[in-house]
Scaffold this motif. Structure first.
Motif, short mmCIF file in Angstrom:
data_model
loop_
_atom_site.label_atom_id
_atom_site.label_comp_id
_atom_site.label_asym_id
_atom_site.label_seq_id
_atom_site.Cartn_x
_atom_site.Cartn_y
_atom_site.Cartn_z
N PHE B 209 0.83 -1.20 0.00
CA PHE B 209 0.00 0.00 0.00
C PHE B 209 0.86 1.25 0.00
CE2 PHE B 209 -1.71 3.44 2.51
CZ PHE B 209 -2.74 3.81 1.68
N LEU B 210 1.81 1.30 0.95
CA LEU B 210 2.58 2.55 1.06
C LEU B 210 3.33 2.83 -0.24
CD1 LEU B 210 3.88 2.34 4.70
CD2 LEU B 210 2.17 3.88 3.76
N LEU B 211 4.03 1.80 -0.73
CA LEU B 211 4.79 2.04 -1.96
C LEU B 211 3.85 2.32 -3.12
CD1 LEU B 211 7.51 -0.64 -1.43
CD2 LEU B 211 7.76 1.81 -1.39
N GLY B 212 2.73 1.59 -3.16
CA GLY B 212 1.80 1.81 -4.26
C GLY B 212 1.25 3.23 -4.24
N ALA B 213 0.84 3.66 -3.05
CA ALA B 213 0.31 5.02 -2.96
C ALA B 213 1.39 6.02 -3.36
CB ALA B 213 -0.15 5.30 -1.54
N PHE B 214 2.60 5.75 -2.91
CA PHE B 214 3.73 6.63 -3.26
C PHE B 214 3.85 6.74 -4.77
CE2 PHE B 214 8.53 7.21 -3.24
CZ PHE B 214 8.45 8.51 -2.79
N VAL E 21 8.23 10.52 2.94
CA VAL E 21 8.00 9.08 2.76
C VAL E 21 9.33 8.33 2.86
CG1 VAL E 21 7.29 7.32 1.14
CG2 VAL E 21 5.95 9.40 1.37
N LEU E 22 10.37 8.96 2.32
CA LEU E 22 11.63 8.22 2.26
C LEU E 22 12.34 8.18 3.60
CD1 LEU E 22 12.86 9.44 -1.21
CD2 LEU E 22 11.78 7.28 -0.60
N VAL E 23 12.18 9.25 4.41
CA VAL E 23 12.99 9.28 5.64
C VAL E 23 12.20 8.88 6.87
CG1 VAL E 23 14.45 11.07 4.67
CG2 VAL E 23 12.51 11.70 6.11
N ARG E 24 10.91 9.13 6.90
CA ARG E 24 10.17 8.82 8.13
C ARG E 24 9.92 7.34 8.24
NH1 ARG E 24 7.99 13.16 10.69
NH2 ARG E 24 7.68 11.68 12.38
N ARG E 25 9.59 6.89 9.47
CA ARG E 25 9.47 5.46 9.68
C ARG E 25 8.08 5.04 10.15
NH1 ARG E 25 11.12 4.15 6.58
NH2 ARG E 25 13.22 3.89 5.84
N ASN E 26 7.32 6.02 10.64
CA ASN E 26 6.01 5.67 11.17
C ASN E 26 5.01 5.54 10.02
OD1 ASN E 26 3.34 5.89 12.06
ND2 ASN E 26 4.06 6.64 14.03
N ALA E 27 4.35 4.41 9.96
CA ALA E 27 3.48 4.15 8.81
C ALA E 27 2.45 5.27 8.64
CB ALA E 27 2.77 2.82 8.99
N ILE E 28 1.88 5.71 9.78
CA ILE E 28 0.85 6.74 9.68
C ILE E 28 1.46 8.01 9.08
CG2 ILE E 28 -0.76 8.13 10.99
CD1 ILE E 28 -1.69 5.48 11.34
N MET E 32 0.56 10.05 5.77
CA MET E 32 0.18 11.47 5.66
C MET E 32 1.06 12.15 4.62
SD MET E 32 -0.21 11.86 9.68
CE MET E 32 -0.64 13.55 10.01
N CYS E 33 2.33 11.72 4.55
CA CYS E 33 3.20 12.33 3.54
C CYS E 33 2.64 12.06 2.14
CB CYS E 33 4.60 11.77 3.66
SG CYS E 33 5.44 12.32 5.14
N VAL E 34 2.18 10.83 1.94
CA VAL E 34 1.62 10.52 0.62
C VAL E 34 0.43 11.43 0.34
CG1 VAL E 34 0.42 8.77 -0.69
CG2 VAL E 34 2.41 8.16 0.63
N GLU E 35 -0.42 11.60 1.37
CA GLU E 35 -1.57 12.48 1.17
C GLU E 35 -1.10 13.89 0.82
OE1 GLU E 35 -4.69 11.50 1.07
OE2 GLU E 35 -3.76 9.53 1.23
N LEU E 36 -0.03 14.31 1.48
CA LEU E 36 0.50 15.64 1.17
C LEU E 36 0.88 15.70 -0.30
CD1 LEU E 36 1.43 18.38 2.12
CD2 LEU E 36 3.65 17.40 2.66
N MET E 37 1.51 14.64 -0.77
CA MET E 37 1.90 14.63 -2.19
C MET E 37 0.66 14.77 -3.07
SD MET E 37 4.59 11.51 -1.89
CE MET E 37 5.28 11.47 -3.53
#
Lengths: 119, 539, 447, 530, 99
Positions: B209-214, E21-28, E32-37
């Motif tokens: 999911f995370l990579l896909g969303a990315f 997305v690349l540096v943070r580690r917490n899934a949530i 949120m970073c993805v949402e920001l994108m």
């Protein structure tokens, strides 16, 4: 002058008021240090320590959030449609009824699966 | 009240429901499935859902055939739904493949004889009894003993299939993006539904999911930039603007000059698509997800996603950006070489069957890419054929994986497969057939496919690519052979896995895979013809 | 903007052209109006509730206790300003501001009068409205939802259990009721063909939407109470369960900010209600009948204020009358009644209007649609009667599950049908006596 | 259309393979023998068909005879087109002759295990073994027949799989380490050839992009009448691609390393199959495809290849001398011989090539005789080490005798088959490359060395302990050996029938390559040899 | 104000999200970073639609919102389920894969 500017003005006033009063409280109020006062209030019992960033809470809140998002998105599409409804004619009506029906399917599923129950 | 007069009526768009009917059928089936999920009593759900899913797919496939017969693949090929969806040869061909793959996948999902019966004596399938229950919790145990099943898998599959049908047919970036999400999101969920090793599968889902969303975010930003460049997301229009044949409105004038927008945008779109096909360097999700996901789902993903994504890539590159070939071809060259080599080399070190298949799928993505790079009609036909061939082999291979089991579910570690050939020669032979097809040995579909793409690439002037491809398939052959050796020439372990006897469902899946593999290998003429006929993209 | 060009529903030419000093004046007016209304409203509320409970209510400060809320404010200002150690300091301080500010801002688009140069201030003709937007109502919704942040952050930053749960609760209920609210608006937009407040009021020249869209109106009334966390929906600060809810850890003026925000929100939603359904600044029917000038000059402001006050009274009335709902009842009302009702209603309204636009006869349309609805309702009732009750939807084995005191990781009370596990303890002396006494009796009997 | 003789010739063994594999597992000796007789029958039937073919073949008739052409995958210009010229038909005969002997020789190699209670281990091992042999035969025959590059390629590749299973799956029944060795050898065999094949695939595709057909005849004709022309670079690249695969298959130094492992681990019969049958496809393909498709490149690369082959001759012979393991010794001997064959082919003289063709036949027969006898010996003693044997001729004179004859054939004693071919090859080479010829001749000396040393160590001298029990050849084994030896003698004394069939094809090949002999004609040379 | 600045802002936001997305580690947080994108994309789209004077960009932004919402729902579902299982949302803890 832009139609949005007055809002900013009002916002500025409100902000000034809010910040001002919060700041004022720090000045006007007395300062009597007392460890107990600075503990989290839990009806006198020893407060349960909270992990930073909030403790854990029932999963139902996540569920509510998700459902809210779904319906909010529905509303996102409803408003423009409603505003220009007269221009869209029957086609717009049919499409939107289909859309609402689709969301309703999901709604029915959630309902039947007890997603809306707060035991 | 008088607004009706004030606003000029907006003309209603024209929707060609017939051309869209295959997708509509599938989506309809999905909705009906959800309703069934909601209202059909639990004990009847399994049968109902399977029925609905198969019916929907059958209807869709029938409609596709009808459309193809009616000439929508060739003469009547055209853009539908205001230029959002292209109904042409490649679309219909790939849609047909996808629906067939989906049928096989659904059959595998419906397999209930492999797992031991639940406490309540109900036959259970490969999916979590109650996905919401925490693994190892009482709730889960209760659900497991009372033989619950996540029948939602079928509506989810239908949605995914719907998205996949739309993806290769999408003829503007927005539709493509929406389709991308529509088939990705259900897949994320399906990954998390394994009955055994739930933690693993949930983690797979998170990663996927995370990579896909990315990656989809990248795709979207690319979309935005391209829109900024071309002032439209419609492929034809984009192509015209790129070629400079479009009538440039003054509003556009200040952005069309800016090639940075175009190139960066195209690059980002490429990232999104290459991620979906699992090309290096965007492949890192593949092994983990393939391993963690429930094996039937893995098969479905590996097969159908590739088909859909490559279809979309073909359309994007051939319809919207042929004018930029000189910019994207070199990049794809690099990616293809990397993918083939890395996929083959890393696979050699794998010790888990599913991971091994994952890396082999990466390598295959590279092979297909060579066909895409050809940038000629042969290339399209070859890619179409390769996709059809590859998808069925993959399905079959993963179906075989589901059968090799021990106490705690599937025994996917290679060491456990030692001597399988002794214990059950037939299964091992079939698996060997699939592996040989992967390796591209003659008289298997894999060989024909490889030949097709390679000769297309060669005729497209990418001979070095062909040589790299051949060499890397030699490397790849090594680890396929290794598995065969393991199965046939090493002594079976005393505590080795047992080979479960599947019901007709999985049996059909495997048999179909084998048959297709052989037929496409020995007598591919008709299908090659079909693929070549279908290889005309409408703009 | 292209939007306003394309959907030329409303004529906003009057807005955004005031000189800066006039804008400032109006803004200050809005601000003052809100604060004043709140001050009055608090006293008014306490008085009314007192009367309803046959008490006198505040009567010390000023004549009839009129200055009570002022005194409260001063008192709060003089209280110690605590920041608990566990709190996330920055957010903790920020939260009250975040909840108070948008509350004020929402009022910027409320029309006090017609959208033309009705009045003149210092010789400048202007509208009786700070400003208006093509998306006025959206703006109000937006600010309202920013207000939610204030509450959630307050609960989250307190680093304490009750505030956290209280904040979550209020957030959950606000979002739940926001949906119903939004859906009820949709019908209004559909009739008004615009989202700008002035245009909506304009669209109610002949009939108030409360009359045209009764269902929407009712839904809105209910959800507006839920939206403002007022009784009977004041669960976030349910003293019995959560002490003060999200604002437990707050004191002094920070606390005051939350109170202020809550009351301002009451005023705002009342204003919105009157704008959207009660004709806004328009005088009620009988008056306009014999007095043409009612809707001109400064008068409209009067009508609007009256409407707002009446609605505020409704709030108070509810508080005085109704007991607090249980949380599950409350959510059930929101999700299972308001939302479907307003959705169905919206579809009905849309259908009727579309058919009318197509030029069908209104009566027939209503008959057909109404008939269809009745049939649907009957069918659903039939289905509900026929379908086997308690099919395995929930899938729990029959009978209450054994009581788990830490279900889901939290200490929980026993459900109905479950009983607490016996607490192992030494039998009390009384019981001991009861066990020993008969033996003595026996001895006696031997005599 | 006429009777599809060639197709039938390959289909019969193929069908035989399937039938044999389908036979039920043996439960007693009768059913066990049935499981072996059936495949034998099929191989004999194939032999008959091959004889018919060679009878129907007119040496001075058309280039390719008994041809059949059907479209297969028209999109890629792939057809099922078969036909034989003299070279092919001879080699087909060789194959079909050798296979029955191989089967007979390895009659008991794959017998099911019988436990003390006399019950048979229920598996299809036996059928599998013989079915695989038949499958190999079918594929080899078809790849000899194929006149379509792709068709040839497919079966050239596909024959790896049965061979792979034959090498890896059978052999001495020892478990554990030995089995590992075996599967290692099998994998090595497969990977070497697969790599070669895949490189060839690249070349095949490249060829297609130039010619847009795979039909050998049409390509060669259009090459001759100049309608088709390769640029030198392309031609060289394609040639190397093809040549690489063939050089791996017919082990040309330095690509030979898989052969000793494979032959060392496989049973004697399978080893014969490898060296005498399968590898011939490689050498044949050089003659058929490399030379005819890429004449210029062939000329360009001939010297290099000749050098390699001579190195191979010497290298193989030297290592053969040093071997302790009989099978490996034979393997290295074969490498040396293949050196001769390739030498003959790329000398590009008619003597050389007809000699090479003849050599293929002779080498097949002689190696078969020698190795099979050695196999009998090893099966008696259960060891492959030369050191374990000694003085066998005292206990098993017939065995020793046949072994000696086979060995003499290997070292190409005049009067035995290989002499003629080796002579021809050397003559052909001397004409153009005297130096290489001289060096190659050294190979003969070394051959004498390793053959005789092997014989002397194993057969002569005092009877080594453990060799007393070695019995003499049984009837079955005699049936295998005798005809082969007879064949060797015939070929040695009167090879004319074969050369008559071969020579016209050779000349045509050479004419296509565009080389003419600087010397008088082949047949006289042979007369001189008498 | 020159709308192009909004493009720069969008690019900036997108980069921040990507880096996050690349540096943070917490899934949530990743989430949120993805949402920001995605929101950065929306901003860019709307800006372009303003530049081009056609509404496509704004309409696309609508669809993006829907997609973002769907992603939120699915993502929350998955992440929360993992979170409940292993009381931690750090993607580093998801380490069962490396067999």
């Amino acid at each position: 002058m832009n139609a949005y500017a007055p809002i900013l003005v009002l916002g500025a006033i409100a902000a000034a008021f809010a910040v001002g009063s919060v700041a004022m409280a720090a000045l006007t109020g007395p300062k009597r240090y007392n460890r107990a006062k600075l503990d989290a209030y839990e009806c006198g019992i020893e407060p349960t320590p909270q992990p930073t960033g909030g403790g854990r809470f029932p999963i139902k809140y996540y569920l509510t959030a998700m459902l809210f998002i779904v319906f909010d998105i529905e509303i996102v599409f409803l408003y423009p449609w409603a505003v220009s409804f007269d221009a869209l004619g029957i086609f717009g009506l049919v499409e939107m009824v289909l859309f609402i029906a689709t969301v309703f399917v999901a709604y029915a599923y959630v309902w039947r699966r007890g997603g809306l129950e707060w035991d | 009240m008088t607004l009706a007069a004030a606003i000029p009526p907006i003309p209603a768009p024209h929707i060609e429901y017939l051309q869209l009917s295959p997708m509509l059928a599938v989506f309809g089936a999905a909705l009906v499935g959800i309703l069934a999920e909601a209202f059909v009593p639990r004990r009847h759900r399994y049968a109902t859902q399977v029925g609905i899913a198969l019916a929907g797919l059958a209807a869709s496939f029938g409609l596709i055939l009808y459309l193809a017969q009616a000439g929508y693949a060739t003469t009547k090929a055209d853009l539908a739904a205001m230029g959002a969806v292209a109904v042409d040869g490649p679309s219909l061909f790939l849609q047909g493949v996808i629906t067939l793959v989906a049928v096989v996948a659904v059959l595998q999902f419906a397999e209930r004889r492999l797992e031991p019966r639940s406490g309540a004596g109900a036959a259970v399938d490969a999916f979590a009894p109650e996905a919401a229950a925490v693994p190892g919790s009482d709730a889960e145990r209760r659900a497991a003993t009372s033989g619950h099943a996540t029948t939602e898998i079928y509506p989810l599959t239908m949605f995914a299939v719907g998205g996949m049908l739309l993806f290769p047919a999408a003829s503007d970036l927005l539709t493509m993006f929406v389709a991308l999400e529509v088939f990705s999101l259900p897949l994320y969920l399906m990954c998390a539904l394994a009955r055994r090793r739930r933690l693993l599968s949930q983690e797979a889902a998170v990663k996927y999911f995370l990579l896909g969303a990315f990656s989809s975010a990248f795709f979207l930003f690319g979309l935005a930039l391209v829109y900024g460049y071309a002032g439209s997301v419609q492929f034809g229009q984009i192509a015209r603007v790129v070629e400079g044949t479009a009538t440039v409105t003054p509003a556009l004038a200040n952005t069309t000059g800016n090639d940075a927008l175009l190139l960066i945008g195209l690059a980002m779109l490429g990232v999104g698509l290459l991620f979906k096909v699992g090309a290096v360097p965007f492949h890192m999700w593949t092994p983990d997800v393939y391993q963690g996901a429930p094996t039937p789902v893995t098969g479905f993903m590996a097969a159908a996603t590739k088909v859909a994504a490559f279809g979309a890539m073909l359309r994007l590159l051939y319809v919207a950006f042929p004018g930029l070939a000189w910019d994207w071809r070199p990049v794809l060259w690099g990616v293809a070489i990397l993918t083939m080599v890395a996929g083959a080399v890393i696979a050699v070190t794998q010790t888990d069957v599913k991971r091994l298949l994952a890396y082999s799928s990466v390598a295959h993505a590279g092979f297909i890419l060579t066909g895409v790079i050809a940038l000629n009609q042969h290339g399209i036909g070859a890619v179409l054929f390769y996709l059809a061939a590859y998808s069925f082999v993959t399905l079959g291979a993963f179906a075989v994986v589901t059968l090799v089991r021990d106490a705690d579910g599937e025994a996917t570690h290679l060491s456990r497969w030692a001597g399988l050939g002794r214990r059950s020669p037939l299964l091992a032979a079939v698996f060997a057939l699939f592996l040989l097809a992967f390796a591209g040995i003659p008289l298997t579909s894999g060989f024909t496919g490889k030949f097709a793409v390679f000769q297309a690439a060669a005729s497209g002037g990418a001979m070095p690519l062909v040589i790299v491809g051949v060499l890397s398939s030699a490397v790849a052959a090594f680890f396929y052979i290794r598995v065969i050796v393991l199965m046939f020439f090493s002594d079976p372990r005393a505590d080795g896995p047992t080979v479960a006897v599947p019901s007709a469902l999985t049996g059909t899946a495997i048999a179909l895979g084998a048959v297709v593999t052989v037929v496409l290998g020995v007598a591919p003429e008709y299908f090659l013809h079909l693929a070549n006929q279908a290889s005309l993209l409408v703009r | 903007m292209h939007q306003s060009v394309l959907l030329a529903a409303e004529d906003l030419s009057f807005f955004g052209r005031d000189p800066w000093w006039l804008v400032l004046l109006k803004a200050v007016f809005c601000f003052a109006f809100l604060v004043l209304t709140v001050l009055i409203a608090i006293v008014w509320e306490r008085k009314v509730v007192a009367w309803m409970q046959l008490r006198i209510g505040p009567n010390r400060h000023g004549p009839w206790g009129m200055l009570q809320s002022l005194a409260d404010g001063v008192k709060l200002a003089l209280k110690e300003d605590l920041v608990v150690t566990a709190a996330d300091k920055v957010v903790f301080v920020l939260a009250p501001i975040v909840s108070a500010m948008p509350a004020f801002m929402a009022f910027a688009v409320i029309p006090f009068g017609p959208a033309d140069h009705e009045i003149s201030i210092f010789g400048t003709r202007t509208t009786m409205q700070l400003t208006d937007l093509p998306v006025g109502i959206l703006f109000i919704l937006a600010t309202a939802s920013i207000g939610i942040y204030g509450i959630v952050l307050a609960g989250w930053a307190s680093g304490s259990t009750y505030p956290l749960l209280g904040g979550l609760r209020s957030a959950a209920q606000m979002v739940s009721y926001e949906i119903a609210m939004g859906l009820s608006f949709a019908a209004v937009f559909l009739y008004a063909g615009s989202m700008s407040t002035s245009a909506i009021v304009d669209a109610q020249t002949h009939t108030w939407f409360a009359a045209l869209l009764p269902v929407s109106f009712v839904v809105y009334l209910v959800s507006m109470v839920g939206e403002t966390n007022r009784a009977p929906f004041d669960l976030p600060e349910a003293e019995g369960e959560l002490v003060g809810g999200f604002n437990t850890e707050y004191s002094s003026l920070k606390f005051a900010m939350f109170m202020l925000a809550e009351y301002i929100n009451m005023v705002t939603v009342s204003a919105v209600a009157s704008v959207m359904f009660l004709g806004g600044w328009r005088a009620p029917w009988p008056i306009t009948a014999f007095w043409a000038g009612a809707n001109h000059g400064w008068w409209p402001m009067l009508w609007l204020i009256i409407k707002i006050q009446l609605l505020l009274f409704v709030f108070i009335w509810l508080r005085g009358t109704l007991p607090r709902l249980r949380y599950d009842q409350f959510m059930k009302l929101g999700w299972k009644v308001l939302i479907p009702v307003s959705l169905v209603w919206l579809v009905l309204v849309a259908t009727v209007r579309a058919l009318r636009n197509e030029g069908h006869n209104f009566g027939n349309v209503v008959l057909w649609v109404g008939g269809a609805v009745v049939v649907l309702v009957l069918l659903s009732v039939l289905f509900d009667m026929l379908r086997p009750k308690k099919d395995g939807a929930a899938g729990v084995p029959a009978g209450p599950a054994p009581f788990d005191p830490m279900a889901g990781g939290f200490p929980v009370p026993p459900m109905p049908g479950q009983q607490l596990p016996a607490v192992p303890r030494r039998p009390s002396r009384v019981e001991n006596d009861q066990t020993t006494v008969p033996a003595l009796k026996g001895d006696d009997g031997a005599y | 259309m006429s009777f599809p003789l060639l197709t039938v010739t390959t289909v019969v063994p193929a069908v035989g393979a399937i039938l044999t594999a389908a036979l039920p597992p043996a439960t007693n000796t009768r059913s066990r023998d049935r499981n072996k007789v059936v495949p034998l029958a099929f191989s004999l039937a194939t032999l008959v068909l091959a004889c018919v073919a060679i009878a129907r073949f007119q040496p001075h008739g058309a280039r390719f005879q008994l041809t059949e052409n059907h479209s297969w995958i028209s999109q890629f210009g792939i057809g099922y087109s078969v036909g034989v010229d003299g070279i092919a038909v001879v080699l087909i005969l060789l194959t079909t002759v050798l296979v029955p002997f191989v089967m007979l020789a390895s009659w008991h190699d794959a017998d099911p295990v019988v436990d003390d209670s006399g019950t048979f281990e229920r598996n299809r091992r036996t059928q599998g073994f013989f079915a695989l042999i038949l499958a190999v035969e079918a594929m080899v025959v078809l790849s000899f027949e194929a006149t379509d590059v792709f068709l040839f390629y497919v079966f050239f590749e596909a024959m790896l799989i049965p061979m792979y299973f034959l090498i890896g799956g059978f052999g001495d029944r020892t478990k554990g380490e030995d089995a590992k060795q075996r599967s290692y050898a099998a994998v090595k065999f497969l990977l070497y050839n697969l790599l070669g094949g895949l490189v060839m695939l690249a070349a095949v595709i490249g060829l297609y992009t130039k010619t847009h057909t795979f039909d050998l005849v049409s390509i060669t004709t259009s090459l001759q009448n100049g309608t088709l022309h390769f640029s030198p670079v392309v031609e060289n690249a394609l040639f190397l691609g093809f040549m690489f695969a063939f050089a791996v298959k017919a082990p040309l130094w330095p690509l030979h390393t898989w052969l000793p492992n494979a032959m060392g681990e496989a049973t004697a019969g399978v080893a014969v199959l490898i060296t005498a049958v399968v590898d011939k496809v490689g050498t044949y393909a050089m003659l058929r495809f490399c030379l005819q498709l890429f004449p210029q490149a062939s000329k360009t690369f001939a010297p290099a290849i000749l050098v390699l082959s001579v190195i191979g001759i010497i290298y193989g012979a030297l290592l053969a001398v040093g071997q302790k393991d009989i099978k490996r010794l034979v393997a290295y001997a074969s490498i040396s011989h293949f050196g001769f064959i390739i030498l003959g082919i790329f000398a590009l003289t008619s003597q050389g090539q007809s000699g090479a063709t003849l050599y293929m036949v002779n080498h097949g027969v002689s190696t078969a005789a020698w190795l099979l006898v050695a196999g009998f010996l090893m099966s008696r003693r259960g060891s492959r080490l030369i050191a374990d044997y000694g003085g066998v001729q005292k206990v098993a004179p017939v065995l020793a005798g046949t072994f000696l004859i086979g060995g003499l054939a290997i070292l190409s004693l005049p009067g035995l088959g290989p002499f003629v071919s080796e002579f021809l090859v050397l003559v052909g080479t001397f004409e153009r490359y005297p130096a290489l010829g001289i060096v190659a001749t050294a190979g003969i000396v070394l051959a004498a060395l390793y053959v005789l040393v092997l014989y002397q160590r194993t057969m002569t001298g005092p009877v080594k302990p453990g060799n007393e029990a070695v019995g003499d050849l049984k009837a079955r084994e005699l049936v295998v050996v005798a005809p082969l030896i007879a064949l060797l003698l015939v070929l040695g004394i009167y090879p004319k029938p074969i050369t008559d069939i071969v020579n016209p094809s050779v000349n045509q090949t050479l004419s296509q390559v565009g080389r003419t002999d600087p010397a008088p004609h082949v047949v006289n040379a042979i007369g001189g040899g008498q | 104000m020159n709308p192009v600045n909004y493009l720069y802002l969008a690019a900036l936001l997108f980069t921040i999200g990507a880096v996050g997305v690349l540096v943070r580690r917490n899934a949530i947080v990743l989430f949120m970073c993805v949402e920001l994108m995605l929101n950065a994309c929306n901003l860019a789209l709307v800006t372009f639609s303003r530049l081009h004077g056609n509404l496509d960009g704004q309409i696309i932004a609508f669809f993006t919102m829907v997609v973002a919402a769907a992603e939120v729902v699915v993502g929350l579902a998955i992440i929360v389920s993992v979170f409940r299982t292993r009381h931690s949302a750090s993607v580093d803890d998801t380490n069962l894969m490396k067999l």
